[in-house]
Design a protein around this motif. Structure first.
Motif, PDB file in Angstrom:
ATOM      1  N   ASP A   3      -5.336 -23.080  -3.888  1.00 36.76           N
ATOM      2  CA  ASP A   3      -5.731 -22.762  -2.513  1.00 36.76           C
ATOM      3  C   ASP A   3      -5.786 -21.263  -2.256  1.00 36.76           C
ATOM      4  N   MET A   4      -6.251 -20.519  -3.220  1.00 38.92           N
ATOM      5  CA  MET A   4      -6.344 -19.083  -3.028  1.00 38.92           C
ATOM      6  C   MET A   4      -7.308 -18.762  -1.911  1.00 38.92           C
ATOM      7  N   GLU A   5      -6.836 -18.027  -0.938  1.00 40.26           N
ATOM      8  CA  GLU A   5      -7.748 -17.577   0.108  1.00 40.26           C
ATOM      9  C   GLU A   5      -8.526 -16.360  -0.381  1.00 40.26           C
ATOM     10  N   ILE A   6      -7.849 -15.527  -1.174  1.00 39.98           N
ATOM     11  CA  ILE A   6      -8.451 -14.275  -1.618  1.00 39.98           C
ATOM     12  C   ILE A   6      -8.730 -14.371  -3.120  1.00 39.98           C
ATOM     13  N   PRO A   7      -9.957 -14.022  -3.521  1.00 37.82           N
ATOM     14  CA  PRO A   7     -10.272 -14.116  -4.949  1.00 37.82           C
ATOM     15  C   PRO A   7      -9.353 -13.201  -5.760  1.00 37.82           C
ATOM     16  N   LYS A   8      -9.078 -13.615  -6.969  1.00 37.79           N
ATOM     17  CA  LYS A   8      -8.185 -12.845  -7.832  1.00 37.79           C
ATOM     18  C   LYS A   8      -8.714 -11.425  -8.052  1.00 37.79           C
ATOM     19  N   ALA A   9     -10.035 -11.322  -8.198  1.00 40.49           N
ATOM     20  CA  ALA A   9     -10.630 -10.001  -8.440  1.00 40.49           C
ATOM     21  C   ALA A   9     -10.348  -9.064  -7.267  1.00 40.49           C
ATOM     22  N   THR A  10     -10.410  -9.615  -6.056  1.00 47.45           N
ATOM     23  CA  THR A  10     -10.098  -8.814  -4.868  1.00 47.45           C
ATOM     24  C   THR A  10      -8.630  -8.405  -4.879  1.00 47.45           C
ATOM     25  N   ALA A  11      -7.756  -9.366  -5.140  1.00 43.56           N
ATOM     26  CA  ALA A  11      -6.317  -9.087  -5.150  1.00 43.56           C
ATOM     27  C   ALA A  11      -5.973  -8.001  -6.163  1.00 43.56           C
ATOM     28  N   LYS A  12      -6.689  -8.004  -7.288  1.00 47.05           N
ATOM     29  CA  LYS A  12      -6.425  -7.008  -8.322  1.00 47.05           C
ATOM     30  C   LYS A  12      -6.807  -5.605  -7.878  1.00 47.05           C
ATOM     31  N   ARG A  13      -7.737  -5.534  -6.923  1.00 45.70           N
ATOM     32  CA  ARG A  13      -8.147  -4.202  -6.465  1.00 45.70           C
ATOM     33  C   ARG A  13      -7.247  -3.669  -5.352  1.00 45.70           C
ATOM     34  N   LEU A  14      -6.463  -4.543  -4.712  1.00 43.75           N
ATOM     35  CA  LEU A  14      -5.640  -4.094  -3.588  1.00 43.75           C
ATOM     36  C   LEU A  14      -4.696  -2.934  -3.938  1.00 43.75           C
ATOM     37  N   PRO A  15      -3.964  -3.028  -5.082  1.00 53.53           N
ATOM     38  CA  PRO A  15      -3.059  -1.914  -5.386  1.00 53.53           C
ATOM     39  C   PRO A  15      -3.811  -0.586  -5.539  1.00 53.53           C
ATOM     40  N   LEU A  16      -5.030  -0.694  -6.043  1.00 53.58           N
ATOM     41  CA  LEU A  16      -5.877   0.485  -6.246  1.00 53.58           C
ATOM     42  C   LEU A  16      -6.230   1.104  -4.893  1.00 53.58           C
ATOM     43  N   TYR A  17      -6.715   0.269  -3.977  1.00 56.87           N
ATOM     44  CA  TYR A  17      -7.027   0.748  -2.634  1.00 56.87           C
ATOM     45  C   TYR A  17      -5.788   1.364  -1.994  1.00 56.87           C
ATOM     46  N   ARG A  19      -3.076   2.602  -3.312  1.00 58.54           N
ATOM     47  CA  ARG A  19      -2.625   3.874  -3.880  1.00 58.54           C
ATOM     48  C   ARG A  19      -3.490   5.032  -3.432  1.00 58.54           C
ATOM     49  N   TYR A  20      -4.826   4.771  -3.372  1.00 57.92           N
ATOM     50  CA  TYR A  20      -5.701   5.861  -2.955  1.00 57.92           C
ATOM     51  C   TYR A  20      -5.492   6.191  -1.479  1.00 57.92           C
ATOM     52  N   LEU A  21      -5.294   5.180  -0.644  1.00 53.23           N
ATOM     53  CA  LEU A  21      -5.032   5.407   0.773  1.00 53.23           C
ATOM     54  C   LEU A  21      -3.733   6.186   0.967  1.00 53.23           C
ATOM     55  N   LYS A  22      -2.735   5.879   0.160  1.00 53.40           N
ATOM     56  CA  LYS A  22      -1.458   6.581   0.251  1.00 53.40           C
ATOM     57  C   LYS A  22      -1.672   8.052  -0.130  1.00 53.40           C
ATOM     58  N   PHE A  23      -2.480   8.250  -1.163  1.00 56.56           N
ATOM     59  CA  PHE A  23      -2.792   9.612  -1.577  1.00 56.56           C
ATOM     60  C   PHE A  23      -3.485  10.384  -0.446  1.00 56.56           C
ATOM     61  N   LEU A  24      -4.475   9.732   0.202  1.00 63.23           N
ATOM     62  CA  LEU A  24      -5.185  10.373   1.307  1.00 63.23           C
ATOM     63  C   LEU A  24      -4.226  10.685   2.451  1.00 63.23           C
ATOM     64  N   PHE A  25      -3.402   9.704   2.782  1.00 60.82           N
ATOM     65  CA  PHE A  25      -2.447   9.856   3.873  1.00 60.82           C
ATOM     66  C   PHE A  25      -1.506  11.032   3.589  1.00 60.82           C
ATOM     67  N   ASP A  26      -0.993  11.094   2.361  1.00 57.51           N
ATOM     68  CA  ASP A  26      -0.088  12.179   1.986  1.00 57.51           C
ATOM     69  C   ASP A  26      -0.802  13.531   2.033  1.00 57.51           C
ATOM     70  N   SER A  27      -2.126  13.525   1.839  1.00 58.95           N
ATOM     71  CA  SER A  27      -2.885  14.781   1.913  1.00 58.95           C
ATOM     72  C   SER A  27      -3.284  15.103   3.347  1.00 58.95           C
ATOM     73  N   GLY A  28      -2.892  14.265   4.294  1.00 53.58           N
ATOM     74  CA  GLY A  28      -3.167  14.548   5.708  1.00 53.58           C
ATOM     75  C   GLY A  28      -4.512  14.066   6.204  1.00 53.58           C
ATOM     76  N   LYS A  29      -5.201  13.240   5.405  1.00 54.86           N
ATOM     77  CA  LYS A  29      -6.509  12.759   5.823  1.00 54.86           C
ATOM     78  C   LYS A  29      -6.374  11.576   6.772  1.00 54.86           C
ATOM     79  N   GLN A  30      -7.233  11.515   7.806  1.00 55.36           N
ATOM     80  CA  GLN A  30      -7.092  10.459   8.809  1.00 55.36           C
ATOM     81  C   GLN A  30      -8.147   9.375   8.718  1.00 55.36           C
ATOM     82  N   LYS A  31      -9.359   9.771   8.276  1.00 47.40           N
ATOM     83  CA  LYS A  31     -10.458   8.804   8.200  1.00 47.40           C
ATOM     84  C   LYS A  31     -11.008   8.759   6.778  1.00 47.40           C
ATOM     85  N   VAL A  32     -11.494   7.601   6.394  1.00 48.19           N
ATOM     86  CA  VAL A  32     -12.171   7.522   5.100  1.00 48.19           C
ATOM     87  C   VAL A  32     -13.336   6.541   5.231  1.00 48.19           C
ATOM     88  N   SER A  33     -14.458   6.899   4.647  1.00 48.26           N
ATOM     89  CA  SER A  33     -15.615   5.995   4.692  1.00 48.26           C
ATOM     90  C   SER A  33     -15.587   5.102   3.453  1.00 48.26           C
TER      91      SER A  33
END
Lengths: 209, 209
Positions: A3-17, A19-33
């Motif tokens: 009963d996976m709601e989220i595909p495995k491929a998507t779940a595998k990308r979450l840590p990647l997203y 980590r990059y968001l954390k990096f942006l946040f730590d660099s003081g960035k507020q918006k990302v496209s």
């Protein structure tokens, strides 16, 4: 896993997203496209938008995403606010390297107990992690209520040790051995087969130049 | 990567099939059914038959496959008869463990040169592998005509070192850093992100129990 709601491929990308968001946040960035995100994590922006769509309305198209709230959302989704204790079995070269491994930018993963069959190593503290004799595996894992284990034992020990881990209540195994271990349905195995990865890379190089 | 005859998922399973067939062959077994193969490598037998179908007629249904000829076929497909020389950049904990790593049962992969920025390590031979100062990377990789590299450097060095590897002629990079490196179209990157793997496992455990 049915009963996976989220595909495995998507779940595998979450840590990647995340980590990059954390990096942006730590660099003081507020918006990302989604285009910027796409550039940075090397996932095409259509895939990113589809991935995000599984989580509902996360941002307005054309306005970009709010870094902090997106980071918090993914962090929560990934249980980044909960510390997961992990056991490591087999403190050989690779096991030892993993004790040292930072599991980058993740404050939510901690190897709390290691086990080894070598009496020279068992009973010592290595890289801040207690290494127990492997004979204490079932007892310690049960007592510490650890549910995730990293398996870096020699091939021939893979299945017997996996059986002990399962007996002790482990629900997820990151398997670095080349052996495909047998587990009950409620125990997940993530195989990290380094020889496979390298052979696949070489295979593609020689066939799809 | 556009004209792939064989799906990537199939290619990724080839080393697995190969290793198991080699194991059977070494144990003196002559025939194997797709059911047995399926049990051992944990891939359902329909997938195995589909995978094999990309390579033409490999065996008769109901009669099982001939272990030796199948092993030889996959070995050839995987270039097991050709020795691939690999460079490793970054002899930290993980890099050092990989120098020791047997790349199980594969006689076809050899780390022939390692590189490190630490002058204490550069110039020494570790685990039988010469470790050159990283300043000699481009020259050595060119001279030794190495086309595959393992990247185990700190995050901030990932892209600059990748650029040097590409300049030196590397066509495939096994990237252990969490950085998604930018490469030209003719350079393949295989990301092995251990934090990702572990976080994905934990994510699935907590969401799909």
């Amino acid at each position: 896993m049915k009963d996976m709601e989220i595909p495995k491929a998507t779940a595998k990308r979450l840590p990647l997203y995340y980590r990059y968001l954390k990096f942006l946040f730590d660099s003081g960035k507020q918006k990302v496209s989604s285009t910027e995100l796409s550039e940075a994590v090397k996932v095409d922006s259509a895939t990113i938008r589809r991935d995000f769509s599984y989580f509902g309305e996360l941002g307005k198209r054309g306005y970009g995403y709010d870094v902090e709230s997106l980071m918090n959302f993914f962090g929560k989704t990934l249980n980044e606010d909960i510390l997961t204790h992990v056991a490591l079995v087999g403190v050989g070269n690779l096991g030892h390297a993993l004790l040292n491994y930072k599991f980058h930018q993740s404050d939510s993963i901690r190897i709390s107990a290691a086990f080894d069959a070598d009496p020279e190593i068992g009973g010592r503290i290595l890289e801040g992690v207690p290494v127990y004799p492997v004979t204490e595996l079932v007892q310690q894992v049960k007592e510490q209520k650890i549910e995730v284990a990293i398996l870096t034992v020699p091939m021939e020990a893979a299945q017997p040790i996996a059986d002990q881990l399962i007996e002790a209540g482990i629900k997820g195994i990151m398997n670095f051995t080349p052996v495909r271990i047998t587990t009950p349905d409620d125990v997940m195995v993530q195989n990290v087969d380094l020889t496979n990865e390298l052979q696949t890379l070489i295979y593609f190089l020689s066939h799809y130049k």
